[in-house]
Write an enzyme that holds these catalytic residues in place. Structure first.
Site, PDB file in Angstrom:
ATOM      1  CB  SER A  94      -0.737  -0.101   1.272  1.00 29.27           C
ATOM      2  OG  SER A  94      -1.103   1.197   1.497  1.00 29.27           O
ATOM      3  CB  SER A  95       0.327   4.738  -1.156  1.00 25.79           C
ATOM      4  OG  SER A  95      -0.882   4.796  -0.719  1.00 25.79           O
ATOM      5  CB  CYS A  96       0.196   3.683   4.183  1.00 24.13           C
ATOM      6  SG  CYS A  96      -0.105   1.867   4.576  1.00 24.13           S
ATOM      7  CE1 TYR A 123      -3.188  -3.271   5.834  1.00 20.97           C
ATOM      8  CE2 TYR A 123      -2.019  -1.020   4.965  1.00 20.97           C
ATOM      9  CZ  TYR A 123      -2.804  -2.174   4.669  1.00 20.97           C
ATOM     10  OH  TYR A 123      -3.258  -2.674   3.492  1.00 20.97           O
ATOM     11  CE  LYS A 127      -0.564  -4.865   3.243  1.00 20.23           C
ATOM     12  NZ  LYS A 127      -0.872  -6.153   2.369  1.00 20.23           N
ATOM     13  CG  HIS A 166      -9.874   2.298   3.031  1.00 14.89           C
ATOM     14  ND1 HIS A 166      -9.823   1.189   2.690  1.00 14.89           N
ATOM     15  CD2 HIS A 166      -8.775   2.509   3.881  1.00 14.89           C
ATOM     16  CE1 HIS A 166      -8.715   0.592   2.933  1.00 14.89           C
ATOM     17  NE2 HIS A 166      -8.153   1.446   3.894  1.00 14.89           N
TER      18      HIS A 166
HETATM   19  N1  NAP Z   1      -8.435  -1.134  -0.074  1.00 16.78           N
HETATM   20  C1  NAP Z   1      -7.570  -0.407  -0.361  1.00 16.78           C
HETATM   21  O1  NAP Z   1      -7.730   0.737  -0.529  1.00 16.78           O
HETATM   22  C2  NAP Z   1      -6.165  -0.911  -0.386  1.00 16.78           C
HETATM   23  C3  NAP Z   1      -5.097   0.074  -0.925  1.00 16.78           C
HETATM   24  C4  NAP Z   1      -4.017  -0.255  -1.309  1.00 16.78           C
HETATM   25  C5  NAP Z   1      -3.737  -1.667  -1.235  1.00 16.78           C
HETATM   26  N2  NAP Z   1      -4.378  -2.504  -0.821  1.00 16.78           N
HETATM   27  C6  NAP Z   1      -3.994  -4.064  -0.341  1.00 16.78           C
HETATM   28  O2  NAP Z   1      -4.887  -4.828  -1.272  1.00 16.78           O
HETATM   29  C7  NAP Z   1      -4.937  -6.077  -0.606  1.00 16.78           C
HETATM   30  C8  NAP Z   1      -6.460  -6.281  -0.403  1.00 16.78           C
HETATM   31  O3  NAP Z   1      -7.207  -5.541   0.231  1.00 16.78           O
HETATM   32  P1  NAP Z   1      -8.624  -5.471  -0.073  1.00 16.78           P
HETATM   33  O4  NAP Z   1      -9.175  -3.720   0.021  1.00 16.78           O
HETATM   34  O5  NAP Z   1      -9.343  -6.266  -1.245  1.00 16.78           O
HETATM   35  O6  NAP Z   1      -9.300  -5.794   1.476  1.00 16.78           O
HETATM   36  P2  NAP Z   1     -10.512  -6.657   1.787  1.00 16.78           P
HETATM   37  O7  NAP Z   1     -11.635  -6.434   0.814  1.00 16.78           O
HETATM   38  O8  NAP Z   1     -10.699  -6.532   3.434  1.00 16.78           O
HETATM   39  O9  NAP Z   1     -10.112  -8.073   1.680  1.00 16.78           O
HETATM   40  C9  NAP Z   1      -9.145  -8.722   2.450  1.00 16.78           C
HETATM   41  C10 NAP Z   1      -9.137 -10.138   2.127  1.00 16.78           C
HETATM   42  O10 NAP Z   1      -8.211 -10.729   3.036  1.00 16.78           O
HETATM   43  C11 NAP Z   1      -8.677 -11.923   3.459  1.00 16.78           C
HETATM   44  N3  NAP Z   1      -8.188 -12.135   4.607  1.00 16.78           N
HETATM   45  C12 NAP Z   1      -8.301 -11.475   5.592  1.00 16.78           C
HETATM   46  N4  NAP Z   1      -7.558 -12.021   6.891  1.00 16.78           N
HETATM   47  C13 NAP Z   1      -7.254 -13.403   6.463  1.00 16.78           C
HETATM   48  C14 NAP Z   1      -6.743 -14.416   6.983  1.00 16.78           C
HETATM   49  N5  NAP Z   1      -6.573 -14.496   8.417  1.00 16.78           N
HETATM   50  N6  NAP Z   1      -6.866 -15.720   6.250  1.00 16.78           N
HETATM   51  C15 NAP Z   1      -7.238 -15.876   5.040  1.00 16.78           C
HETATM   52  N7  NAP Z   1      -7.553 -14.594   4.313  1.00 16.78           N
HETATM   53  C16 NAP Z   1      -7.743 -13.485   4.975  1.00 16.78           C
HETATM   54  C17 NAP Z   1     -10.314 -11.680   3.635  1.00 16.78           C
HETATM   55  O11 NAP Z   1     -10.862 -12.890   3.289  1.00 16.78           O
HETATM   56  P3  NAP Z   1     -12.232 -13.296   3.912  1.00 16.78           P
HETATM   57  O12 NAP Z   1     -13.166 -12.124   3.370  1.00 16.78           O
HETATM   58  O13 NAP Z   1     -12.712 -14.602   3.515  1.00 16.78           O
HETATM   59  O14 NAP Z   1     -12.139 -12.900   5.563  1.00 16.78           O
HETATM   60  C18 NAP Z   1     -10.644 -11.030   2.346  1.00 16.78           C
HETATM   61  O15 NAP Z   1     -10.573 -11.637   1.118  1.00 16.78           O
HETATM   62  C19 NAP Z   1      -4.135  -5.816   0.846  1.00 16.78           C
HETATM   63  O16 NAP Z   1      -2.998  -6.378   0.596  1.00 16.78           O
HETATM   64  C20 NAP Z   1      -4.286  -4.188   0.995  1.00 16.78           C
HETATM   65  O17 NAP Z   1      -3.224  -3.955   1.496  1.00 16.78           O
HETATM   66  C21 NAP Z   1      -5.735  -2.186  -0.429  1.00 16.78           C
END
Ligand code: NAP
Length: 302
Positions: A94-96, A123, A127, A166
């Protein structure tokens, strides 16, 4: 949100041999379960889209989970991938991860050049450790383990829980609820002055597929639009799209986070990838998804 978008993008491109699990099926914090999953499934490519994710409030209230869950998830996936000789690993950070006061736009080279933003340092430290683990594998074993650093994402399957979400989905929900309840005012966190960049999750998914299909020479690439706007402008855009008319009240007692966070996306652009979905189009698409999924949109509880 990200995992399902990548799945959609891969399916649309004709990939069929996809394996994915929910956290209930496989808790990635459990090393033994992850290792036996890898031994059974023998994946060729691993895309790590799993993480404990949340906004300022969630990071602030649950620092231990944001640090430890993310370390456990990524370490187990990276270590099992190395042991099983996975040829390509795509790690999403992530950008953070970049310092709070790093020069803007943020270049990949500013990693570890200054202090982190304190509201999400737990976090960010997890990361950064994932980026370094992939870099170490690339350096020591010559494998194409690559880290992609997306800017703020939004889109279908986002988290709309007001305690853990967010800023963008939280605003969609707040303006939508205010419109339904006839409330003329909407209170939002902070001063409205910070500048942020937003990328539609389908654009990120396209970048992941693009990266999967190529051999990378380097370990770290920013993924964004390269354009930002103030939180105030974002709020006005969402208010307009949702169709709420009324006053926005800014609660300056709440933290703003980093003053500006804009990605330098030139490294990825040089390889031939740029974002395609404009912000207004993307927010309209996300609001429509939210309206169509009133019974089952995601509310992440910790
Ligand atoms: N959202 C943003 O703005 C953003 C920005 C930059 C980077 N990212 C990166 O993108 C990635 C995904 O983010 P997202 O926004 O898609 O988040 P999300 O919608 O909350 O999805 C997170 C996923 O992680 C899974 N997960 C969490 N804990 C777990 C565990 N203990 N075992 C197995 N699976 C687990 C969840 O599965 P379940 O749903 O089945 O629990 C879900 O599918 C992350 O690495 C995040 O850092 C996100």
């Amino acid at each position: 949100m990200v995992g399902s978008a990548i799945w959609r993008a891969l399916s649309e491109k004709g990939y069929t041999n996809l394996i994915g699990c929910t956290s209930k099926q496989l808790d990635l914090r459990n090393q033994q379960s992850v290792q036996s999953f890898f031994e059974t499934e023998k994946p060729d490519i691993v895309i790590d889209a799993a993480a404990r994710v949340g906004g300022i409030l969630a990071n602030n209230n649950y620092p231990y989970q944001f640090l430890m869950d993310n370390l456990l998830i990524q370490n187990n996936l990276i270590e099992s991938s190395l042991k099983q000789d996975v040829k390509k690993f795509i790690y999403l950070g992530s950008s953070c991860i970049y310092p709070k006061l790093a020069p803007q736009p943020l270049q990949e080279g500013c990693l570890l050049s200054g202090d982190l933003e304190s509201t999400n340092e737990w976090y960010a430290i997890a990361k950064i450790s994932g980026v370094k683990a992939c870099e170490a594998i690339r350096k020591q074993f010559g494998k194409d383990y690559v880290s992609l650093m997306p800017t703020n994402l939004y889109g279908p399957h986002d988290n709309f829980d007001l305690q853990t979400s967010h800023v963008l989905p939280a605003m969609i929900r707040k303006f939508h609820d205010a419109k339904l309840n006839g409330n003329s005012t909407v209170a939002l966190w902070g001063s409205g002055s910070p500048m942020r960049e937003f990328l539609h999750v389908d654009d990120l998914a396209a970048a992941v597929v693009f990266s999967m299909e190529r051999q990378f020479e380097d370990n770290l690439y920013n993924i964004g639009t390269g354009q930002d706007l103030t939180i105030k402008s974002l709020a006005e855009l969402i208010q307009h799209i949702v169709g709420h008319s009324g006053e926005i009240i800014w609660d300056s007692t709440k933290p703003d986070g980093t003053p500006r966070k804009l990605m330098d996306v030139s490294k990825m652009a040089k390889l031939g990838w740029t974002a395609q979905i404009g912000l207004e189009e993307g927010i309209r698409n996300t609001y429509q998804w939210y309206l169509n999924n009133q019974d089952n949109f995601k509310e992440v509880k910790i």
